[in-house]
Scaffold this motif. Structure first.
Motif, mmCIF file in Angstrom:
data_model
loop_
_atom_site.group_PDB
_atom_site.id
_atom_site.type_symbol
_atom_site.label_atom_id
_atom_site.label_comp_id
_atom_site.label_asym_id
_atom_site.label_seq_id
_atom_site.Cartn_x
_atom_site.Cartn_y
_atom_site.Cartn_z
ATOM 1 N N ALA A 22 121.805 93.671 32.895
ATOM 2 C CA ALA A 22 122.783 94.747 33.030
ATOM 3 C C ALA A 22 123.035 95.306 31.637
ATOM 4 N N ILE A 23 122.963 96.622 31.500
ATOM 5 C CA ILE A 23 123.064 97.218 30.169
ATOM 6 C C ILE A 23 124.024 98.399 30.160
ATOM 7 N N ARG A 24 124.592 98.639 28.992
ATOM 8 C CA ARG A 24 125.253 99.902 28.682
ATOM 9 C C ARG A 24 125.004 100.171 27.199
ATOM 10 N N ASN A 25 124.196 101.166 26.926
ATOM 11 C CA ASN A 25 123.888 101.565 25.544
ATOM 12 C C ASN A 25 123.293 100.414 24.729
ATOM 13 N N GLU A 26 122.145 99.927 25.191
ATOM 14 C CA GLU A 26 121.457 98.818 24.520
ATOM 15 C C GLU A 26 120.111 99.260 23.953
ATOM 16 N N ALA A 27 120.012 100.496 23.481
ATOM 17 C CA ALA A 27 118.737 101.011 22.973
ATOM 18 C C ALA A 27 118.227 100.213 21.775
ATOM 19 N N LEU A 28 119.119 99.611 21.005
ATOM 20 C CA LEU A 28 118.681 98.817 19.851
ATOM 21 C C LEU A 28 117.856 97.606 20.275
ATOM 22 N N TYR A 29 118.118 97.101 21.468
ATOM 23 C CA TYR A 29 117.493 95.851 21.914
ATOM 24 C C TYR A 29 116.454 96.023 23.012
ATOM 25 N N LEU A 30 116.582 97.036 23.826
ATOM 26 C CA LEU A 30 115.941 97.027 25.133
ATOM 27 C C LEU A 30 114.419 96.990 25.088
ATOM 28 N N GLU A 31 113.805 97.760 24.210
ATOM 29 C CA GLU A 31 112.342 97.759 24.121
ATOM 30 C C GLU A 31 111.821 96.363 23.800
ATOM 31 N N ARG A 32 112.422 95.739 22.803
ATOM 32 C CA ARG A 32 111.997 94.392 22.386
ATOM 33 C C ARG A 32 112.215 93.385 23.512
ATOM 34 N N CYS A 33 113.341 93.498 24.200
ATOM 35 C CA CYS A 33 113.676 92.577 25.282
ATOM 36 C C CYS A 33 112.693 92.688 26.440
ATOM 37 N N LEU A 34 112.450 93.909 26.926
ATOM 38 C CA LEU A 34 111.552 94.096 28.067
ATOM 39 C C LEU A 34 110.118 93.709 27.718
ATOM 40 N N ARG A 35 109.696 94.028 26.515
ATOM 41 C CA ARG A 35 108.336 93.652 26.104
ATOM 42 C C ARG A 35 108.182 92.134 26.072
ATOM 43 N N HIS A 36 109.162 91.452 25.527
ATOM 44 C CA HIS A 36 109.097 89.995 25.452
ATOM 45 C C HIS A 36 109.048 89.374 26.849
ATOM 46 N N LEU A 37 109.902 89.841 27.744
ATOM 47 C CA LEU A 37 109.907 89.295 29.097
ATOM 48 C C LEU A 37 108.550 89.466 29.771
ATOM 49 N N THR A 38 107.965 90.642 29.632
ATOM 50 C CA THR A 38 106.661 90.904 30.238
ATOM 51 C C THR A 38 105.581 90.024 29.620
ATOM 52 N N GLU A 39 105.581 89.915 28.302
ATOM 53 C CA GLU A 39 104.590 89.075 27.624
ATOM 54 C C GLU A 39 104.739 87.605 27.997
ATOM 55 N N GLN A 40 105.945 87.196 28.370
ATOM 56 C CA GLN A 40 106.197 85.800 28.736
ATOM 57 C C GLN A 40 105.933 85.524 30.218
ATOM 58 N N GLY A 41 105.453 86.526 30.944
ATOM 59 C CA GLY A 41 105.071 86.324 32.329
ATOM 60 C C GLY A 41 106.187 86.533 33.329
ATOM 61 N N ASP A 63 121.927 99.716 35.164
ATOM 62 C CA ASP A 63 122.397 100.566 34.063
ATOM 63 C C ASP A 63 123.833 101.003 34.324
ATOM 64 N N ASN A 64 124.700 100.698 33.352
ATOM 65 C CA ASN A 64 126.129 100.964 33.465
ATOM 66 C C ASN A 64 126.479 102.270 32.741
ATOM 67 N N ASP A 65 125.880 103.369 33.245
ATOM 68 C CA ASP A 65 126.142 104.709 32.700
ATOM 69 C C ASP A 65 125.864 104.790 31.195
ATOM 70 N N SER A 66 124.696 104.352 30.782
ATOM 71 C CA SER A 66 124.341 104.441 29.361
ATOM 72 C C SER A 66 124.306 105.897 28.907
ATOM 73 N N THR A 67 124.737 106.121 27.666
ATOM 74 C CA THR A 67 124.722 107.467 27.091
ATOM 75 C C THR A 67 123.749 107.576 25.919
ATOM 76 N N ASP A 68 123.051 106.482 25.596
ATOM 77 C CA ASP A 68 122.050 106.518 24.526
ATOM 78 C C ASP A 68 120.654 106.626 25.163
ATOM 79 N N ASP A 69 119.622 106.138 24.492
ATOM 80 C CA ASP A 69 118.243 106.250 24.988
ATOM 81 C C ASP A 69 117.823 105.099 25.902
ATOM 82 N N SER A 70 118.764 104.271 26.333
ATOM 83 C CA SER A 70 118.413 103.084 27.113
ATOM 84 C C SER A 70 117.611 103.407 28.370
ATOM 85 N N LEU A 71 118.055 104.402 29.135
ATOM 86 C CA LEU A 71 117.367 104.719 30.383
ATOM 87 C C LEU A 71 115.951 105.218 30.141
ATOM 88 N N GLU A 72 115.777 106.022 29.115
ATOM 89 C CA GLU A 72 114.439 106.517 28.788
ATOM 90 C C GLU A 72 113.520 105.356 28.427
#
Length: 265
Positions: free
Chosen positions: A8-27, A34-43
């Motif tokens: 669950a996120i709200r404005n986590e653009a600083l972390y999200l790319e790294r987080c999702l990539r790590h999860l995928t790489e770890q299988g 999404d809790n109405d993010s106003t930054d680039d999180s959704l993109e």
């Protein structure tokens, strides 16, 4: 066997790319609220749809951090998505096996094969050690090598589980997934926690951006010093106080029971 991280996120653009990539790489797979993010999180998130991210759902932001509602929704998702393993996960976390070369999926699969249906995580909190240190926009896992082992109480992070029925995430404020007949693995895994990436980020996050539910603070006793954050009481620990887990290993001989960035100490 599928393992799904519930984010669950709200404005986590600083972390999200790294987080999702790590999860995928770890299988692992992931599912995002999404809790109405106003930054680039959704993109950022949409770019991972079909590449490990199963779906994105929107949750209205009521003007405060609705932790209770988020936990209730994650518990519902763990039933709706089917009988799989789940991790109650935040964007500022990196989870892994303590065994070199073993993926997170392999570690959880091994626990499942041994007959366990819940896993605890040892939490190591990685923080800047100087006001001038800034890992925003960087690979923060590399940029912030110093950490402390955080254990305010036993079984502090039982965040991975497999249960076909309902699960209780509320009783321990998300720190433990509870259900009848739970069989907890004796082998905990590792949680790397990066709550802030610079002094400015810390102050912005807890003093300006994040608003907490009065009900959760006053009636449930959740959020502690986060809800009354005062930068004048916060401090950054020195590198001499901390360990370097990637060099020294996952040492648990000197646990910390409080966060210095919230309570000084």
């Amino acid at each position: 066997m599928r393992i799904i991280a519930l984010l669950a996120i709200r404005n986590e653009a600083l972390y999200l790319e790294r987080c999702l990539r790590h999860l995928t790489e770890q299988g692992l797979e992931s599912y995002l609220i999404d809790n109405d993010s106003t930054d680039d999180s959704l993109e950022i998130a949409r770019a991972w749809l079909g590449r490990g991210l199963l779906g994105i759902e929107s949750r209205p932001y009521p003007g405060f951090y609705d932790w209770r509602g988020i936990l209730e929704r994650k518990a519902e998702l763990a039933v709706e998505l089917g009988d799989h393993w789940y991790i109650h996960h935040d964007a500022d976390e990196i989870r892994q096996s303590p065994v070199p070369g073993q993926s997170l999926a392999e570690a959880i699969t091994a626990a499942d094969a041994a007959g366990y249906d819940a896993i605890d995580f040892l939490e190591f909190v990685f923080v800047p050690t100087a006001h001038t240190q800034d890992a925003c926009g960087a690979d923060y896992v590399t940029a912030l090598p110093h950490a402390y082992y955080f254990q305010p109480n036993p079984l502090h992070r039982v965040n991975a589980w497999r249960h076909a029925g309902s699960v209780d995430l509320l009783s321990f404020g998300g720190h433990r997934a509870e259900f009848p007949g739970q069989r907890l693995s004796p082998e905990p895994l590792i949680l790397r926690h990066y709550p802030f990436l610079s002094w400015t980020h810390l102050v912005d996050k807890y003093q300006r951006e994040r608003q907490y539910s009065a009900y959760e603070v006053e009636q449930l006793g959740w959020h502690g010093k986060r809800a009354s954050f005062d930068a004048r009481e916060a401090r950054l620990p020195t590198s001499e106080e901390l360990i370097r887990p990637d060099v020294e290993g996952w040492r648990t001989d000197q646990p910390w029971a409080t966060h210095p960035f919230l309570e000084g100490g």
